[in-house]
Design a protein around this motif. Structure first.
Motif, PDB file in Angstrom:
ATOM      1  N   LEU A  83       0.881  -1.165   0.078  1.00 35.18           N
ATOM      2  CA  LEU A  83      -0.043   0.139   0.081  1.00 35.18           C
ATOM      3  C   LEU A  83       0.894   1.204  -0.260  1.00 35.18           C
ATOM      4  N   LEU A  84       2.171   0.988   0.384  1.00 30.31           N
ATOM      5  CA  LEU A  84       3.054   2.248   0.274  1.00 30.31           C
ATOM      6  C   LEU A  84       3.446   2.724  -1.306  1.00 30.31           C
ATOM      7  N   SER A  85       3.608   1.819  -1.902  1.00 32.27           N
ATOM      8  CA  SER A  85       4.072   2.171  -3.305  1.00 32.27           C
ATOM      9  C   SER A  85       2.716   1.823  -4.367  1.00 32.27           C
ATOM     10  N   GLN A  86       1.805   1.247  -3.695  1.00 32.67           N
ATOM     11  CA  GLN A  86       0.550   1.138  -4.376  1.00 32.67           C
ATOM     12  C   GLN A  86       0.654   0.394  -5.582  1.00 32.67           C
ATOM     13  N   CYS A  87       1.684  -0.838  -5.309  1.00 32.35           N
ATOM     14  CA  CYS A  87       1.678  -1.928  -6.408  1.00 32.35           C
ATOM     15  C   CYS A  87       1.540  -3.204  -5.890  1.00 32.35           C
ATOM     16  N   CYS A  88       1.000  -4.083  -6.761  1.00 32.39           N
ATOM     17  CA  CYS A  88       0.730  -5.368  -6.267  1.00 32.39           C
ATOM     18  C   CYS A  88       1.258  -6.825  -7.305  1.00 32.39           C
ATOM     19  N   ASN A  89       1.253  -7.706  -6.921  1.00 31.45           N
ATOM     20  CA  ASN A  89       1.900  -8.754  -7.550  1.00 31.45           C
ATOM     21  C   ASN A  89       0.812  -9.455  -8.477  1.00 31.45           C
ATOM     22  N   SER A  90      -0.536  -9.139  -8.449  1.00 30.44           N
ATOM     23  CA  SER A  90      -1.843  -9.719  -9.122  1.00 30.44           C
ATOM     24  C   SER A  90      -2.441  -8.691  -9.712  1.00 30.44           C
ATOM     25  N   GLU A  92      -5.433  -8.866 -11.021  1.00 27.41           N
ATOM     26  CA  GLU A  92      -6.966  -8.869 -10.426  1.00 27.41           C
ATOM     27  C   GLU A  92      -7.060  -7.934  -8.828  1.00 27.41           C
ATOM     28  N   PHE A  93      -6.247  -8.209  -7.985  1.00 28.71           N
ATOM     29  CA  PHE A  93      -6.053  -7.637  -6.554  1.00 28.71           C
ATOM     30  C   PHE A  93      -5.629  -6.377  -6.803  1.00 28.71           C
ATOM     31  N   CYS A  94      -4.687  -6.080  -7.610  1.00 23.21           N
ATOM     32  CA  CYS A  94      -4.630  -4.739  -8.032  1.00 23.21           C
ATOM     33  C   CYS A  94      -5.909  -3.832  -8.174  1.00 23.21           C
ATOM     34  N   VAL A  95      -6.657  -4.276  -9.080  1.00 22.68           N
ATOM     35  CA  VAL A  95      -7.932  -3.440  -9.454  1.00 22.68           C
ATOM     36  C   VAL A  95      -8.741  -3.627  -8.336  1.00 22.68           C
ATOM     37  N   ASN A 137       2.730  -1.093 -17.362  1.00 24.66           N
ATOM     38  CA  ASN A 137       2.952   0.156 -18.205  1.00 24.66           C
ATOM     39  C   ASN A 137       4.689   0.219 -18.037  1.00 24.66           C
ATOM     40  N   SER A 138       4.738   1.327 -18.721  1.00 26.68           N
ATOM     41  CA  SER A 138       6.246   1.686 -19.104  1.00 26.68           C
ATOM     42  C   SER A 138       7.157   2.202 -17.552  1.00 26.68           C
ATOM     43  N   GLU A 139       6.215   2.520 -16.707  1.00 24.39           N
ATOM     44  CA  GLU A 139       7.003   2.989 -15.421  1.00 24.39           C
ATOM     45  C   GLU A 139       7.400   1.549 -14.673  1.00 24.39           C
ATOM     46  N   GLY A 140       6.786   0.535 -15.016  1.00 23.95           N
ATOM     47  CA  GLY A 140       7.336  -0.675 -14.179  1.00 23.95           C
ATOM     48  C   GLY A 140       8.442  -1.683 -14.864  1.00 23.95           C
ATOM     49  N   VAL A 141       8.775  -1.076 -16.086  1.00 16.22           N
ATOM     50  CA  VAL A 141       9.709  -1.962 -16.937  1.00 16.22           C
ATOM     51  C   VAL A 141      11.176  -1.159 -17.195  1.00 16.22           C
ATOM     52  N   VAL A 142      12.057  -2.077 -17.145  1.00 18.08           N
ATOM     53  CA  VAL A 142      13.403  -1.359 -17.426  1.00 18.08           C
ATOM     54  C   VAL A 142      14.062  -2.370 -18.632  1.00 18.08           C
ATOM     55  N   ASN A 145      12.139  -4.865 -21.523  1.00 17.66           N
ATOM     56  CA  ASN A 145      11.925  -6.219 -21.828  1.00 17.66           C
ATOM     57  C   ASN A 145      11.959  -7.100 -20.310  1.00 17.66           C
ATOM     58  N   ALA A 146      12.180  -6.355 -19.262  1.00 18.93           N
ATOM     59  CA  ALA A 146      12.151  -6.937 -17.881  1.00 18.93           C
ATOM     60  C   ALA A 146      11.250  -5.978 -16.923  1.00 18.93           C
ATOM     61  N   TYR A 147      10.729  -6.654 -15.828  1.00 14.98           N
ATOM     62  CA  TYR A 147      10.115  -6.044 -14.907  1.00 14.98           C
ATOM     63  C   TYR A 147      10.898  -5.558 -13.805  1.00 14.98           C
ATOM     64  N   LEU A 148      10.807  -4.377 -13.136  1.00 19.03           N
ATOM     65  CA  LEU A 148      11.522  -3.954 -12.267  1.00 19.03           C
ATOM     66  C   LEU A 148      11.268  -4.600 -10.764  1.00 19.03           C
ATOM     67  N   SER A 149      10.068  -5.334 -10.639  1.00 16.37           N
ATOM     68  CA  SER A 149       9.781  -6.090  -9.360  1.00 16.37           C
ATOM     69  C   SER A 149       8.709  -7.004  -9.815  1.00 16.37           C
ATOM     70  N   ASP A 150       8.399  -7.905  -8.954  1.00 18.87           N
ATOM     71  CA  ASP A 150       7.162  -8.827  -8.975  1.00 18.87           C
ATOM     72  C   ASP A 150       5.729  -8.092  -8.774  1.00 18.87           C
ATOM     73  N   PHE A 151       6.061  -6.818  -8.105  1.00 16.97           N
ATOM     74  CA  PHE A 151       5.075  -5.825  -7.855  1.00 16.97           C
ATOM     75  C   PHE A 151       4.918  -4.791  -9.097  1.00 16.97           C
ATOM     76  N   HIS A 152       4.508  -5.417 -10.193  1.00 22.01           N
ATOM     77  CA  HIS A 152       4.496  -4.389 -11.379  1.00 22.01           C
ATOM     78  C   HIS A 152       3.317  -4.078 -11.811  1.00 22.01           C
ATOM     79  N   HIS A 153       2.259  -4.422 -10.997  1.00 24.57           N
ATOM     80  CA  HIS A 153       0.849  -4.010 -11.194  1.00 24.57           C
ATOM     81  C   HIS A 153       0.483  -2.673 -10.155  1.00 24.57           C
ATOM     82  N   CYS A 154       0.682  -1.400 -10.954  1.00 22.12           N
ATOM     83  CA  CYS A 154       0.582  -0.446  -9.821  1.00 22.12           C
ATOM     84  C   CYS A 154      -0.649   0.619 -10.317  1.00 22.12           C
ATOM     85  N   PHE A 155      -1.172   1.085  -9.335  1.00 22.27           N
ATOM     86  CA  PHE A 155      -2.386   1.727  -9.559  1.00 22.27           C
ATOM     87  C   PHE A 155      -2.202   3.308  -8.838  1.00 22.27           C
TER      88      PHE A 155
END
Length: 272
Positions: A83-90, A92-95, A137-142, A145-155
């Motif tokens: 909840l601090l970063s407002q990012c999730c690893n899923s 559906e649960f992000c939505v 989205n581009s803010e979670g990608v480096v 071609n790779a995700y910055l973190s498993d928590f790459h579903h951010c709202f």
């Protein structure tokens, strides 16, 4: 006493009108009671779905008529979310977490543009914003071609939506003394020299271009980078390949640190 054909026809007509009136009234009541609620749902997941009521369910349990998840389990579930970063690893649960009014303010997200062009439209509902924002989205990608973190579903609100995020950032920085450090100085050192301590979780709030620009010059640009010294500004006399005058924010939120520093940058520090 006999009834004339004329009177008999009139009585029959009155009875017919009364019968039709009661039938129409009954039909109207039936229609009102049978009105159904229809839900919007996500369609990206292979096994799970989230509806606009804030519930998550598997596709087999979805009501075939209303397209709603059963009203069971936790509503607005933030399972697997930070909840601090407002990012999730899923997704559906992000939505589900995002549509919670306590997490997302309707008056803010309905001002956010769907895409960058000035001609782009805005979201029609909080659910539409959450379903779109929680996708990759581009803010979670480096390196694209790779995700910055498993928590790459951010709202979280996009960093370029300054008008929508100003009041939110001000609220989250209440009681925080934002200080620009000297070149090569860490936030631990900056805050200590002012009799305070660095507040690590507030670095995430400062790690946005719109916020950095409020405190720093950013004469070059605001660029995504990787480093424990960010958010920061590159000093003017830095080597040309380091983009002198540019401001930097990190896309890897796990790298945010109070003790990080770099000899060619000045840090933006949250102290309290």
């Amino acid at each position: 006493m006999s009834i004339s054909p004329h009177n008999l026809s009139f009585l029959f007509f009155q009875l017919l009108v009364l019968q039709l009136s009661s039938t129409i009234s009954a039909i109207r009541k039936d229609i009102g009671f049978q009105e159904k609620l229809f839900c919007k749902t996500t369609v990206q997941g292979r096994y799970l779905l989230s509806d606009d009521n804030g519930y998550v369910c598997d596709a087999l349990s979805l009501d075939p008529q209303s397209r709603c998840c059963p009203g069971k389990g936790e509503k607005f579930s933030c399972h697997g979310c930070n909840l601090l970063s407002q990012c999730c690893n899923s997704y559906e649960f992000c939505v589900s977490c995002c549509v919670n009014p306590a997490q997302t303010r309707k008056e803010q997200v309905l001002k956010v543009k769907i895409a960058k062009p000035e001609t782009a439209g805005t979201y029609q509902s909080v659910f539409d914003f959450c379903a779109g924002r929680c996708r990759h989205n581009s803010e979670g990608v480096v390196h694209e071609n790779a995700y910055l973190s498993d928590f790459h579903h951010c709202f979280a609100l996009p960093s370029n939506s300054s008008g929508a995020s100003d009041s939110l950032a001000a609220t989250r920085l209440a009681g925080i003394n934002v200080i620009i450090g000297r070149q090569g100085e860490s936030c631990d050192s900056v805050c200590k020299s002012n009799g305070q301590s660095c507040v690590l979780n507030k670095l995430l709030v400062l790690n946005q271009c719109d916020i950095i620009r409020k405190y720093m010059n950013c004469k070059g640009a605001c660029l995504a980078s990787m480093g424990a010294d960010q958010p920061a500004e590159v000093v003017d006399d830095a080597p040309s390949h380091m983009n002198p005058g540019a401001c930097l924010y990190t896309r890897s939120q796990s790298m945010l640190s109070c003790d990080g520093s770099h000899r060619h940058t000045k840090r933006l520090c949250p102290c309290a």
